[in-house]
Design a protein around this motif. Structure first.
Motif, PDB file in Angstrom:
ATOM      1  N   MET A  74       0.806  -1.120   0.047  1.00 44.79           N
ATOM      2  CA  MET A  74      -0.024  -0.047  -0.032  1.00 44.79           C
ATOM      3  C   MET A  74       1.128   1.225  -0.108  1.00 44.79           C
ATOM      4  SD  MET A  74      -2.453   1.133   2.931  1.00 44.79           S
ATOM      5  CE  MET A  74      -1.842   1.251   4.173  1.00 44.79           C
ATOM      6  N   GLU A  75       0.577   2.194  -0.741  1.00 49.52           N
ATOM      7  CA  GLU A  75       1.059   3.347  -0.722  1.00 49.52           C
ATOM      8  C   GLU A  75       0.330   4.631  -0.548  1.00 49.52           C
ATOM      9  OE1 GLU A  75       3.721   6.105  -3.949  1.00 49.52           O
ATOM     10  OE2 GLU A  75       3.333   4.094  -4.382  1.00 49.52           O
ATOM     11  N   PHE A  76       0.689   5.472   0.232  1.00 50.76           N
ATOM     12  CA  PHE A  76      -0.006   6.818   0.417  1.00 50.76           C
ATOM     13  C   PHE A  76       0.708   8.115   0.664  1.00 50.76           C
ATOM     14  CE2 PHE A  76       0.032   4.871   4.631  1.00 50.76           C
ATOM     15  CZ  PHE A  76       0.550   5.805   5.412  1.00 50.76           C
ATOM     16  N   THR A  77       0.297   9.101   0.596  1.00 49.02           N
ATOM     17  CA  THR A  77       0.872  10.268   0.804  1.00 49.02           C
ATOM     18  C   THR A  77      -0.072  11.076   1.920  1.00 49.02           C
ATOM     19  OG1 THR A  77       1.886  10.722  -1.588  1.00 49.02           O
ATOM     20  CG2 THR A  77       1.861  12.810  -0.076  1.00 49.02           C
ATOM     21  N   THR A  78       0.690  11.600   2.832  1.00 46.11           N
ATOM     22  CA  THR A  78      -0.133  12.323   4.062  1.00 46.11           C
ATOM     23  C   THR A  78       0.566  13.324   4.409  1.00 46.11           C
ATOM     24  OG1 THR A  78      -0.917  11.617   6.426  1.00 46.11           O
ATOM     25  CG2 THR A  78       1.385  10.781   5.798  1.00 46.11           C
ATOM     26  N   THR A  79       0.211  13.852   5.739  1.00 44.57           N
ATOM     27  CA  THR A  79       0.835  15.014   6.144  1.00 44.57           C
ATOM     28  C   THR A  79       1.869  14.527   7.303  1.00 44.57           C
ATOM     29  OG1 THR A  79      -0.797  15.320   7.809  1.00 44.57           O
ATOM     30  CG2 THR A  79      -1.138  16.575   5.887  1.00 44.57           C
ATOM     31  N   SER A  80       2.591  15.558   7.921  1.00 47.36           N
ATOM     32  CA  SER A  80       3.440  15.177   9.023  1.00 47.36           C
ATOM     33  C   SER A  80       2.680  14.818   9.888  1.00 47.36           C
ATOM     34  CB  SER A  80       4.352  16.409   9.331  1.00 47.36           C
ATOM     35  OG  SER A  80       5.162  16.729   8.276  1.00 47.36           O
ATOM     36  N   ALA A  81       1.608  15.217  10.359  1.00 50.21           N
ATOM     37  CA  ALA A  81       0.590  14.929  11.539  1.00 50.21           C
ATOM     38  C   ALA A  81      -0.176  13.750  11.224  1.00 50.21           C
ATOM     39  CB  ALA A  81      -0.390  15.988  11.771  1.00 50.21           C
ATOM     40  N   GLY A  82      -0.663  13.409  10.047  1.00 47.48           N
ATOM     41  CA  GLY A  82      -1.166  12.292   9.469  1.00 47.48           C
ATOM     42  C   GLY A  82      -0.132  11.065   9.690  1.00 47.48           C
ATOM     43  N   LEU A  83       1.128  11.357   9.328  1.00 45.63           N
ATOM     44  CA  LEU A  83       1.990  10.342   9.329  1.00 45.63           C
ATOM     45  C   LEU A  83       2.333   9.806  10.957  1.00 45.63           C
ATOM     46  CD1 LEU A  83       4.319   8.267   8.410  1.00 45.63           C
ATOM     47  CD2 LEU A  83       5.761  10.164   8.685  1.00 45.63           C
ATOM     48  N   GLN A  84       2.272  10.768  11.890  1.00 49.21           N
ATOM     49  CA  GLN A  84       2.445  10.615  13.216  1.00 49.21           C
ATOM     50  C   GLN A  84       1.236   9.623  13.602  1.00 49.21           C
ATOM     51  OE1 GLN A  84       5.634  10.947  14.886  1.00 49.21           O
ATOM     52  NE2 GLN A  84       4.549   9.649  16.323  1.00 49.21           N
ATOM     53  N   ASP A  85       0.107  10.193  13.383  1.00 49.41           N
ATOM     54  CA  ASP A  85      -1.219   9.520  13.756  1.00 49.41           C
ATOM     55  C   ASP A  85      -0.987   8.030  13.344  1.00 49.41           C
ATOM     56  OD1 ASP A  85      -2.288  11.587  15.050  1.00 49.41           O
ATOM     57  OD2 ASP A  85      -3.614  12.259  13.492  1.00 49.41           O
ATOM     58  N   PHE A  86      -0.673   7.755  11.944  1.00 48.30           N
ATOM     59  CA  PHE A  86      -0.629   6.520  11.614  1.00 48.30           C
ATOM     60  C   PHE A  86       0.330   5.469  12.229  1.00 48.30           C
ATOM     61  CE2 PHE A  86       1.949   3.632   8.721  1.00 48.30           C
ATOM     62  CZ  PHE A  86       0.848   2.794   8.427  1.00 48.30           C
ATOM     63  N   LEU A  87       1.645   6.122  12.781  1.00 43.27           N
ATOM     64  CA  LEU A  87       2.573   5.374  13.339  1.00 43.27           C
ATOM     65  C   LEU A  87       2.068   4.993  14.775  1.00 43.27           C
ATOM     66  CD1 LEU A  87       5.725   7.445  12.289  1.00 43.27           C
ATOM     67  CD2 LEU A  87       5.128   5.174  11.401  1.00 43.27           C
ATOM     68  N   ASN A  88       1.605   6.058  15.391  1.00 43.74           N
ATOM     69  CA  ASN A  88       0.789   5.696  16.794  1.00 43.74           C
ATOM     70  C   ASN A  88      -0.126   4.728  16.706  1.00 43.74           C
ATOM     71  OD1 ASN A  88       2.435   7.707  17.922  1.00 43.74           O
ATOM     72  ND2 ASN A  88       1.148   9.406  17.833  1.00 43.74           N
ATOM     73  N   SER A  89      -1.021   4.848  16.023  1.00 43.51           N
ATOM     74  CA  SER A  89      -2.352   3.936  15.850  1.00 43.51           C
ATOM     75  C   SER A  89      -1.782   2.600  15.160  1.00 43.51           C
ATOM     76  CB  SER A  89      -3.336   4.232  14.869  1.00 43.51           C
ATOM     77  OG  SER A  89      -3.075   4.373  13.475  1.00 43.51           O
ATOM     78  N   SER A  90      -0.540   2.470  14.514  1.00 43.18           N
ATOM     79  CA  SER A  90      -0.129   1.210  14.065  1.00 43.18           C
ATOM     80  C   SER A  90       0.948   0.466  14.982  1.00 43.18           C
ATOM     81  CB  SER A  90       0.469   1.381  12.818  1.00 43.18           C
ATOM     82  OG  SER A  90      -0.464   1.644  11.642  1.00 43.18           O
ATOM     83  N   HIS A  91       1.360   1.240  16.049  1.00 41.71           N
ATOM     84  CA  HIS A  91       2.425   0.882  17.032  1.00 41.71           C
ATOM     85  C   HIS A  91       3.620   0.687  16.389  1.00 41.71           C
ATOM     86  CE1 HIS A  91      -0.794   0.688  19.978  1.00 41.71           C
ATOM     87  NE2 HIS A  91      -1.601  -0.120  19.121  1.00 41.71           N
ATOM     88  N   LEU A  92       3.937   1.247  15.383  1.00 42.48           N
ATOM     89  CA  LEU A  92       5.258   1.400  14.668  1.00 42.48           C
ATOM     90  C   LEU A  92       6.042   2.422  15.158  1.00 42.48           C
ATOM     91  CD1 LEU A  92       3.795   0.995  11.112  1.00 42.48           C
ATOM     92  CD2 LEU A  92       5.289  -0.765  12.091  1.00 42.48           C
ATOM     93  N   PRO A  93       7.524   2.071  15.194  1.00 42.45           N
ATOM     94  CA  PRO A  93       8.373   3.087  15.800  1.00 42.45           C
ATOM     95  C   PRO A  93       8.529   4.393  14.733  1.00 42.45           C
ATOM     96  CG  PRO A  93       9.652   1.224  15.178  1.00 42.45           C
ATOM     97  CD  PRO A  93       8.007   0.965  14.955  1.00 42.45           C
TER      98      PRO A  93
END
Length: 82
Positions: A1-20
């Motif tokens: 999967m590929e997507f473009t986001t914002t800096s805040a959106g990337l942080q939300d994705f990392l947090n909700s995915s439990h990724l470092p």
């Protein structure tokens, strides 16, 4: 999967995915040897990577992030069940 986001959106994705937080790759390995979503070495100009693995009977999740445009980071996600 590929997507473009914002800096805040990337942080939300990392947090909700439990990724470092993604870290730059210091190895001289092409990007397609880390995330296999059909990428080649020239696809990202400033790649950073993060992953999480649950072994032996779990999953592998990997992401590559191109922050060449910090306002609109590009994200590639690879996830597989093991």
């Amino acid at each position: 999967m590929e997507f473009t986001t914002t800096s805040a959106g990337l942080q939300d994705f990392l947090n909700s995915s439990h990724l470092p937080q993604p870290e730059p790759d210091d190895d001289a390995q092409p990007i397609d040897q880390y995330v296999s979503c059909g990428l080649t070495d020239g696809d990202f100009s400033r790649p950073a990577y993060a992953d999480e693995e649950r072994q032996p009977s779990g999953y592998v999740r990997r992401i590559a992030v191109d922050r060449a445009n910090p306002a609109r980071p590009r994200v590639i996600v690879e996830a597989t069940d093991t």
